[in-house]
Design an enzyme around this catalytic site. Structure first.
Site, PDB file in Angstrom:
ATOM      1  N   GLY A  10      37.681 -49.792  14.861  1.00 45.46           N
ATOM      2  CA  GLY A  10      37.771 -50.144  16.286  1.00 45.46           C
ATOM      3  C   GLY A  10      39.106 -50.792  16.601  1.00 45.46           C
ATOM      4  O   GLY A  10      40.007 -50.863  15.749  1.00 45.46           O
ATOM      5  N   ASP A  31      32.389 -48.260   9.459  1.00 47.69           N
ATOM      6  CA  ASP A  31      32.384 -48.027  10.909  1.00 47.69           C
ATOM      7  C   ASP A  31      31.544 -46.779  11.176  1.00 47.69           C
ATOM      8  O   ASP A  31      31.654 -45.784  10.460  1.00 47.69           O
ATOM      9  CB  ASP A  31      33.820 -47.818  11.396  1.00 47.69           C
ATOM     10  CG  ASP A  31      33.951 -48.043  12.902  1.00 47.69           C
ATOM     11  OD1 ASP A  31      34.731 -48.924  13.294  1.00 47.69           O
ATOM     12  OD2 ASP A  31      33.282 -47.335  13.683  1.00 47.69           O
ATOM     13  N   GLY A  36      34.754 -46.666  17.644  1.00 49.41           N
ATOM     14  CA  GLY A  36      35.990 -46.662  16.851  1.00 49.41           C
ATOM     15  C   GLY A  36      36.443 -45.223  16.624  1.00 49.41           C
ATOM     16  O   GLY A  36      35.757 -44.280  17.002  1.00 49.41           O
ATOM     17  N   LEU A  76      32.911 -57.228  12.691  1.00 47.85           N
ATOM     18  CA  LEU A  76      33.379 -56.908  14.046  1.00 47.85           C
ATOM     19  C   LEU A  76      32.575 -55.774  14.671  1.00 47.85           C
ATOM     20  O   LEU A  76      32.772 -55.445  15.840  1.00 47.85           O
ATOM     21  CB  LEU A  76      34.871 -56.511  14.020  1.00 47.85           C
ATOM     22  CG  LEU A  76      35.852 -57.499  13.384  1.00 47.85           C
ATOM     23  CD1 LEU A  76      37.277 -56.959  13.474  1.00 47.85           C
ATOM     24  CD2 LEU A  76      35.804 -58.850  14.070  1.00 47.85           C
ATOM     25  N   THR A  95      22.230 -52.975  17.996  1.00 45.24           N
ATOM     26  CA  THR A  95      23.441 -53.039  17.172  1.00 45.24           C
ATOM     27  C   THR A  95      23.851 -54.482  16.938  1.00 45.24           C
ATOM     28  O   THR A  95      24.164 -54.880  15.810  1.00 45.24           O
ATOM     29  CB  THR A  95      24.613 -52.301  17.877  1.00 45.24           C
ATOM     30  OG1 THR A  95      24.174 -51.016  18.231  1.00 45.24           O
ATOM     31  CG2 THR A  95      25.840 -52.225  16.994  1.00 45.24           C
ATOM     32  N   TYR A 149      23.875 -58.515  26.706  1.00 45.80           N
ATOM     33  CA  TYR A 149      25.008 -58.525  25.770  1.00 45.80           C
ATOM     34  C   TYR A 149      25.336 -59.971  25.399  1.00 45.80           C
ATOM     35  O   TYR A 149      25.434 -60.310  24.216  1.00 45.80           O
ATOM     36  CB  TYR A 149      26.212 -57.838  26.420  1.00 45.80           C
ATOM     37  CG  TYR A 149      27.476 -57.931  25.620  1.00 45.80           C
ATOM     38  CD1 TYR A 149      27.553 -57.400  24.335  1.00 45.80           C
ATOM     39  CD2 TYR A 149      28.617 -58.543  26.136  1.00 45.80           C
ATOM     40  CE1 TYR A 149      28.714 -57.487  23.589  1.00 45.80           C
ATOM     41  CE2 TYR A 149      29.787 -58.633  25.401  1.00 45.80           C
ATOM     42  CZ  TYR A 149      29.839 -58.109  24.131  1.00 45.80           C
ATOM     43  OH  TYR A 149      30.980 -58.193  23.398  1.00 45.80           O
ATOM     44  N   LYS A 153      24.896 -61.689  21.642  1.00 47.25           N
ATOM     45  CA  LYS A 153      25.978 -62.314  20.876  1.00 47.25           C
ATOM     46  C   LYS A 153      25.674 -63.798  20.628  1.00 47.25           C
ATOM     47  O   LYS A 153      26.036 -64.351  19.589  1.00 47.25           O
ATOM     48  CB  LYS A 153      27.325 -62.140  21.583  1.00 47.25           C
ATOM     49  CG  LYS A 153      27.806 -60.702  21.686  1.00 47.25           C
ATOM     50  CD  LYS A 153      27.859 -59.946  20.366  1.00 47.25           C
ATOM     51  CE  LYS A 153      28.987 -60.381  19.472  1.00 47.25           C
ATOM     52  NZ  LYS A 153      29.064 -59.501  18.252  1.00 47.25           N
TER      53      LYS A 153
END
Ligand code: UDP
Length: 351
Positions: A10, A31, A36, A76, A95, A149, A153
């Site tokens: 990414g 990845d 990405g 990441l 994810t 989102y 996080k």
């Protein structure tokens, strides 16, 4: 050092991989290529220091195996980009939460260090500026996917801190503020590459909402520098750290600056949030980090100015257009911002 970078193909991950390889470190990339691209790592293939795996962070045996001979993992891999997040809320939650859980559980087996990428989105709608790591977070309603989102996080952060406190996994949490630079795709809605592409093509520059909302844009080279310094700072373990620039700009002013730097005659077009995203969309009005903690821990804070950043992003978008065989509608003039002085080379020299 040998490092695993999840999401290493990414935008930020590939710049981090490049910096590590440039200083002679070995890099393992995992990845799933959802956002990405293999092309982001093309130049590292011949280095002999890159081990690239296409796969998911949800693949527990694979993550465990890849982590085995790495000292540190930069986690990441995540669903990113406001447009993608709004359009794919299930993918976003799965994810971000499940992926991080798998990475931390694998790390716990051998107490491997993990740097977890988080985001300034977790501050939500807070008006308590500048945002300090210990401040309360203010999220909106669950009926609005954007907050899923932020919440996913935030949960990643709690997980990482829990693994540190309970299982002694050395974790560092980086809250990235708007990170931009060469290599960032505008496909997932990020504002600067979009503005740069629009200005170069002579298309209307689309400012969402009133354009009075503001952001601080940090260069990805500074973000990578912060990551590398943090991972070498034992005091950073178990900490949440803001990583970003403090140079604030309104989105309207950004459009004007991009247009000027590109010597473009694009009009600036205002688009309602409803049209740009969806009914009920909520934006953050201001987002400014307090970077005292980063500075105190590492002696560093992002400082590449917006003028340089805009120049770099324009140069990158111009190169992409050339690759696609598209001719920019603007011609390089004396006022045109040029790319910064090969910061990658400088970074390499300082490594
Ligand atoms: N934005 C805009 N035009 C675009 C894309 C984004 O005006 O083509 C606005 C967006 O509504 C937000 C800001 O630019 O206010 C930054 O958006 P981005 O998605 O890059 O990052 P965010 O800070 O929202 O995560």
């Amino acid at each position: 050092m040998k490092a695993l970078i999840t999401g290493g193909a990414g935008f930020i991950g590939s710049h981090l991989a490049r910096r590590l390889v440039a200083r002679g470190d070995s890099v393992v990339v995992l990845d799933d290529l959802s956002t990405g691209a293999v092309a982001n790592l093309r130049d590292l293939r011949s280095s002999g220091l890159l081990d690239f795996h296409v796969g998911s962070v949800a693949d527990r045996p694979l993550v465990t195996e890849l982590m085995d001979d790495c000292e540190v993992t930069f986690h990441l891999a995540a669903a990113v980009g406001v447009r993608l997040i709004v359009e794919q809320p299930v993918h976003t939650i799965q994810t971000n939460v499940h992926g991080t859980q798998v990475v931390l559980e694998a790390a716990a087996k051998k107490r491997k260090a993990v740097v977890v990428a988080s985001t300034s989105e977790v501050y939500g709608k807070s008006h308590d500026l500048p945002f300090r790591e210990t401040a309360d977070i203010t999220l909106g309603s669950t009926t609005n996917s954007r907050w899923a989102y932020a919440c996913s996080k935030a949960l990643d952060e709690w997980l990482a801190l829990a693994y540190w406190r309970e299982r002694k996994v050395p974790t560092i949490i980086c809250r990235f503020f708007n990170t931009v630079g060469p290599g960032q795709s505008g496909r997932y809605g990020m504002v600067l590459p979009n503005f740069a592409r629009q200005a170069l093509a002579g298309d209307p520059i689309t400012v969402f909402g009133s354009g009075e909302q503001s952001r601080c844009f940090g260069h990805v080279y500074d973000t990578v520098e912060a990551l590398l310094r943090l991972v070498e700072t034992p005091e950073a373990v178990g900490e949440v750290v803001n990583v970003g620039s403090t140079e604030e700009v309104s989105i309207y002013e950004l459009a004007v600056r991009v247009r000027e730097a590109a010597s473009s005659s694009s009009e600036i077009a205002f688009v309602s949030y409803q049209e740009a995203y969806q009914e009920g969309f909520e934006d953050m009005q201001r987002r400014v980090p307090d970077v005292t903690k980063l500075q105190t821990l590492t002696g560093f804070h992002p400082s590449i100015p917006l003028s340089t950043i805009v120049g770099d992003v324009l140069a990158d978008q111009e190169a992409r257009m050339a690759e696609r065989g598209t001719v920019p509608a603007v011609s390089p003039g004396p006022a045109r911002a040029r790319p910064s002085v090969r910061l990658d080379a400088l970074a390499r020299a300082s490594a």
